[in-house]
Design a protein around this motif. Sequence first.
Motif, PDB file in Angstrom:
ATOM      1  N   THR A 133      41.568  38.824  44.060  1.00 15.40           N
ATOM      2  CA  THR A 133      41.222  40.189  43.641  1.00 15.40           C
ATOM      3  C   THR A 133      41.559  40.397  42.177  1.00 15.40           C
ATOM      4  O   THR A 133      40.755  40.934  41.411  1.00 15.40           O
ATOM      5  N   VAL A 171      38.975  41.355  39.155  1.00 14.93           N
ATOM      6  CA  VAL A 171      39.195  42.532  38.307  1.00 14.93           C
ATOM      7  C   VAL A 171      39.175  42.137  36.844  1.00 14.93           C
ATOM      8  O   VAL A 171      38.543  42.808  36.011  1.00 14.93           O
ATOM      9  N   PRO A 206      35.438  50.036  50.912  1.00 17.46           N
ATOM     10  CA  PRO A 206      36.805  50.232  50.400  1.00 17.46           C
ATOM     11  C   PRO A 206      37.242  49.136  49.417  1.00 17.46           C
ATOM     12  O   PRO A 206      37.898  49.429  48.412  1.00 17.46           O
ATOM     13  N   GLN A 207      36.878  47.910  49.690  1.00 16.30           N
ATOM     14  CA  GLN A 207      37.241  46.814  48.788  1.00 16.30           C
ATOM     15  C   GLN A 207      36.548  46.998  47.438  1.00 16.30           C
ATOM     16  O   GLN A 207      37.159  46.803  46.381  1.00 16.30           O
ATOM     17  N   THR A 208      35.288  47.365  47.465  1.00 19.96           N
ATOM     18  CA  THR A 208      34.525  47.563  46.232  1.00 19.96           C
ATOM     19  C   THR A 208      35.076  48.753  45.448  1.00 19.96           C
ATOM     20  O   THR A 208      35.185  48.702  44.219  1.00 19.96           O
ATOM     21  N   TYR A 209      35.456  49.795  46.156  1.00 21.21           N
ATOM     22  CA  TYR A 209      36.087  50.953  45.520  1.00 21.21           C
ATOM     23  C   TYR A 209      37.382  50.529  44.818  1.00 21.21           C
ATOM     24  O   TYR A 209      37.647  50.922  43.673  1.00 21.21           O
ATOM     25  N   GLU A 210      38.180  49.714  45.506  1.00 19.20           N
ATOM     26  CA  GLU A 210      39.424  49.218  44.921  1.00 19.20           C
ATOM     27  C   GLU A 210      39.150  48.464  43.618  1.00 19.20           C
ATOM     28  O   GLU A 210      39.861  48.638  42.619  1.00 19.20           O
ATOM     29  N   LEU A 211      38.130  47.625  43.622  1.00 19.78           N
ATOM     30  CA  LEU A 211      37.786  46.861  42.418  1.00 19.78           C
ATOM     31  C   LEU A 211      37.364  47.792  41.288  1.00 19.78           C
ATOM     32  O   LEU A 211      37.820  47.645  40.151  1.00 19.78           O
ATOM     33  N   CYS A 212      36.505  48.757  41.597  1.00 27.78           N
ATOM     34  CA  CYS A 212      36.052  49.695  40.564  1.00 27.78           C
ATOM     35  C   CYS A 212      37.221  50.487  39.979  1.00 27.78           C
ATOM     36  O   CYS A 212      37.302  50.665  38.762  1.00 27.78           O
ATOM     37  N   LYS A 213      38.103  50.970  40.830  1.00 27.82           N
ATOM     38  CA  LYS A 213      39.266  51.718  40.348  1.00 27.82           C
ATOM     39  C   LYS A 213      40.141  50.840  39.452  1.00 27.82           C
ATOM     40  O   LYS A 213      40.661  51.299  38.436  1.00 27.82           O
ATOM     41  N   ALA A 214      40.298  49.582  39.811  1.00 27.74           N
ATOM     42  CA  ALA A 214      41.145  48.674  39.039  1.00 27.74           C
ATOM     43  C   ALA A 214      40.525  48.331  37.684  1.00 27.74           C
ATOM     44  O   ALA A 214      41.252  48.106  36.711  1.00 27.74           O
TER      45      ALA A 214
END
Length: 132
Positions: free
Chosen positions: A61, A65, A99-107
Amino acid sequence: VFVVDAGDNWKVSYTTGKPEFTEKFIATCKQSVEVAKRVNAKWMTVVPGYYERRLPLGIQTANVVEVLRRGAEVFEPHGLVMVLEPLSDNPDLFMRTAPQTYELCKAVKSPACKILYDVYHMQRNEGNLINT
């Protein structure tokens, strides 16, 4: 929308942290800026590739990122957006859920990184689209 294809997108994986994949992605992002100008596009689809089974998920991950941040640095000054598309085509693909894609975008922390929420793939991967 067109795909930022840094070679064989199904095999190349930004999860590995290998410099050659990052360098190729950045070069392709720069070429994509020119393509976007030619075709009057604002969004480009990005798929990180396969899992790297020899690395812990958190490291994969972090590697993704880092690559996406570098891509955002290319696109952001031009007002362009890479849209991350979780896919259902192959269970070996790293990015598969909202949710995983959201996590990547936020990061990534950039307006040049958003989610392409393809309902076909999300229904196959997650089901229950309304709640998601």
